[in-house]
Design a protein around this motif. Structure first.
Motif, mmCIF file in Angstrom:
data_model
loop_
_atom_site.group_PDB
_atom_site.id
_atom_site.type_symbol
_atom_site.label_atom_id
_atom_site.label_comp_id
_atom_site.label_asym_id
_atom_site.label_seq_id
_atom_site.Cartn_x
_atom_site.Cartn_y
_atom_site.Cartn_z
ATOM 1 N N ARG A 11 0.850 -1.161 -0.007
ATOM 2 C CA ARG A 11 -0.040 0.052 0.024
ATOM 3 C C ARG A 11 0.765 1.065 0.005
ATOM 4 O O ARG A 11 2.110 1.369 0.714
ATOM 5 N N ARG A 12 0.185 2.412 -0.643
ATOM 6 C CA ARG A 12 1.017 3.514 -0.614
ATOM 7 C C ARG A 12 -0.181 4.561 -0.721
ATOM 8 O O ARG A 12 -1.053 4.406 -1.320
ATOM 9 N N SER A 13 0.121 5.736 -0.392
ATOM 10 C CA SER A 13 -0.976 6.740 -0.470
ATOM 11 C C SER A 13 -1.114 7.324 -1.804
ATOM 12 O O SER A 13 -0.099 7.114 -2.624
ATOM 13 N N ARG A 15 -2.505 10.005 -4.579
ATOM 14 C CA ARG A 15 -2.964 11.331 -4.436
ATOM 15 C C ARG A 15 -3.539 11.847 -5.865
ATOM 16 O O ARG A 15 -3.766 13.119 -6.407
ATOM 17 N N GLN A 67 -4.841 21.812 -0.500
ATOM 18 C CA GLN A 67 -4.267 20.588 -1.270
ATOM 19 C C GLN A 67 -5.206 20.351 -2.318
ATOM 20 O O GLN A 67 -6.065 19.652 -2.058
ATOM 21 N N CYS A 140 -6.112 8.538 0.778
ATOM 22 C CA CYS A 140 -4.909 9.456 1.291
ATOM 23 C C CYS A 140 -5.681 9.815 2.549
ATOM 24 O O CYS A 140 -6.690 10.686 2.237
ATOM 25 N N TYR A 141 -4.961 9.804 3.578
ATOM 26 C CA TYR A 141 -5.531 10.747 4.572
ATOM 27 C C TYR A 141 -5.313 12.285 4.601
ATOM 28 O O TYR A 141 -4.098 12.566 4.109
ATOM 29 N N GLY A 143 -4.590 14.999 7.165
ATOM 30 C CA GLY A 143 -4.627 15.307 8.692
ATOM 31 C C GLY A 143 -4.992 16.573 8.872
ATOM 32 O O GLY A 143 -5.474 17.092 10.020
ATOM 33 N N ASP A 144 -4.881 17.476 7.885
ATOM 34 C CA ASP A 144 -5.198 18.763 8.040
ATOM 35 C C ASP A 144 -6.873 19.241 8.271
ATOM 36 O O ASP A 144 -7.157 20.346 8.614
ATOM 37 N N ARG A 184 10.451 3.909 5.928
ATOM 38 C CA ARG A 184 10.054 3.734 7.277
ATOM 39 C C ARG A 184 11.286 3.730 7.987
ATOM 40 O O ARG A 184 12.429 3.315 7.660
HETATM 41 C C1 LIG Z 1 -2.604 11.142 10.136
HETATM 42 C C2 LIG Z 1 -2.100 11.368 8.503
HETATM 43 C C3 LIG Z 1 -2.277 12.611 8.189
HETATM 44 C C4 LIG Z 1 -1.747 12.699 6.752
HETATM 45 N N1 LIG Z 1 -2.142 13.903 6.075
HETATM 46 C C5 LIG Z 1 -1.883 14.330 4.764
HETATM 47 C C6 LIG Z 1 -1.882 15.153 4.127
HETATM 48 O O1 LIG Z 1 -2.888 16.231 4.614
HETATM 49 N N2 LIG Z 1 -1.810 15.376 2.713
HETATM 50 C C7 LIG Z 1 -1.065 14.502 1.986
HETATM 51 O O2 LIG Z 1 -0.854 14.496 1.072
HETATM 52 N N3 LIG Z 1 -0.764 13.145 2.855
HETATM 53 C C8 LIG Z 1 -1.343 13.202 4.074
HETATM 54 N N4 LIG Z 1 -0.807 11.926 4.712
HETATM 55 C C9 LIG Z 1 -0.142 10.830 3.986
HETATM 56 C C10 LIG Z 1 1.281 10.678 4.498
HETATM 57 O O3 LIG Z 1 1.894 11.702 3.884
HETATM 58 C C11 LIG Z 1 1.654 9.180 4.127
HETATM 59 O O4 LIG Z 1 1.064 8.115 4.694
HETATM 60 C C12 LIG Z 1 3.104 9.047 4.332
HETATM 61 O O5 LIG Z 1 3.929 9.982 3.503
HETATM 62 C C13 LIG Z 1 3.677 7.824 4.302
HETATM 63 O O6 LIG Z 1 3.411 7.455 2.723
HETATM 64 P P1 LIG Z 1 2.685 6.213 2.289
HETATM 65 O O7 LIG Z 1 1.142 6.297 2.907
HETATM 66 O O8 LIG Z 1 2.639 6.220 0.657
HETATM 67 O O9 LIG Z 1 3.326 4.923 2.650
HETATM 68 C C14 LIG Z 1 -1.330 11.668 6.047
HETATM 69 C C15 LIG Z 1 -1.073 10.357 6.741
HETATM 70 C C16 LIG Z 1 -1.831 10.278 8.104
HETATM 71 C C17 LIG Z 1 -1.388 8.967 8.560
#
Ligand SMILES: Cc1cc2nc3c(=O)[nH]c(=O)nc-3n(C[C@H](O)[C@H](O)[C@H](O)COP(=O)(O)O)c2cc1C
Length: 258
Positions: A11-13, A15, A67, A140-141, A143-144, A184
């Motif tokens: 998994r990866r975020s 966007r 964003q 994608c989370y 957090g903002d 990580r």
């Molecule tokens: C609590 C939380 C808040 C996050 N907020 C944002 C965000 O506002 N914008 C964004 O682009 N990614 C956001 N992310 C994604 C992280 O940037 C991402 O999980 C991290 O860079 C690791 O990358 P991966 O998920 O691809 O492994 C958030 C992730 C978490 C868990």
């Protein structure tokens, strides 16, 4: 490695989204999975708001630290820590007056109740992420979402005992994954045995190696940092969004507690 572990490892975020909407069956599967997540006392101390109105998505771009990709996600879920539904139920069932008759001090939800609801909401959210991933839907989370409390309260008509826990963007990835996964820290810096241990400066330096070199090497970064850690401090910890996030959360807590 079994297929569940493989899914989690890969998994990866996401966007960048294919604009195709999620099907009703896909949304249903994601929501059903979220609602099967473990929940404190089986109380389901959370609510989920589906967001598909483009005007709301566009507004979230601005209220969540500008964003633009948020507006391009076909499906958004806002996870709320929610004690309001239970308080309404307690009130409807006459719980406080009965408590007084029994000599029990009635109370409103406190900080512990709030954190428990937050745990519930986040566990449901991450379960939704994994379920979506299993359907080929990225996420994608954001957090903002804990910034601009007053604006979000108004946008989503949030009552007193609800607070945003997480905003999640969902959509099919627009392209195959590019480049490497985000690194990580090594497990030895994350997993402790029996008690917590703080690290030496040397160890902390080593921890940062997978993130592009020695953390304390002198380098002039555009934001004024003289090493990569200073760059991160300036970019993340003292940035405008992080000042706003802390203001917003103080206001959120005050609203809950008063
Ligand atoms: C609590 C939380 C808040 C996050 N907020 C944002 C965000 O506002 N914008 C964004 O682009 N990614 C956001 N992310 C994604 C992280 O940037 C991402 O999980 C991290 O860079 C690791 O990358 P991966 O998920 O691809 O492994 C958030 C992730 C978490 C868990």
């Amino acid at each position: 490695m079994n297929s569940t572990l493989q899914l989690i490892q890969e998994r990866r975020s996401t966007r960048r989204y294919d604009p195709t909407p999620l099907t009703p069956a896909e949304k249903d599967a994601i929501l059903c999975a979220a609602m099967r997540a473990p929940t404190a006392g089986a109380q389901m101390l959370y609510s989920i708001i589906e967001i598909e109105d483009q005007k709301l998505k566009d507004k979230l771009v601005d209220t969540c630290d500008h964003q633009p990709f948020i507006a391009t996600a076909p499906y958004l879920l806002l996870f709320l820590a929610d004690y309001q539904r239970w308080m309404d139920l307690f009130d409807a069932a006459g719980c406080e007056s009965r408590a007084v008759e029994l000599g029990i001090q009635p109370r409103r939800p406190g900080e512990g109740d709030m954190l428990l609801a937050m745990m519930d909401a986040l566990i449901a959210a991450q379960t939704a992420v994994i379920a979506a991933e299993s359907l080929g839907i990225g996420s994608c989370y954001i957090g903002d979402i804990i910034e601009n409390w007053e604006l979000h309260q108004e946008m989503f008509a949030l009552p007193r005992y609800t607070i945003p826990a997480a905003l999640l963007c969902f959509g099919r990835p627009a392209e195959p994954p590019q480049g490497k996964q985000v690194s990580r820290f090594d497990r030895k810096f994350i997993v402790h045995q029996d008690t917590y241990r703080r690290f030496t400066t040397e160890e902390l330096n080593e921890m940062f190696l997978p993130f592009g070199g020695y953390s304390f090497d002198v380098h002039d970064f555009a934001n004024g940092g003289k090493n990569v850690i200073q760059r991160t401090y300036i970019r993340k910890f003292s940035a405008e969004f992080s000042v706003e996030m802390n203001r917003s959360v103080r206001s959120m807590l005050k609203n809950w507690q008063e």
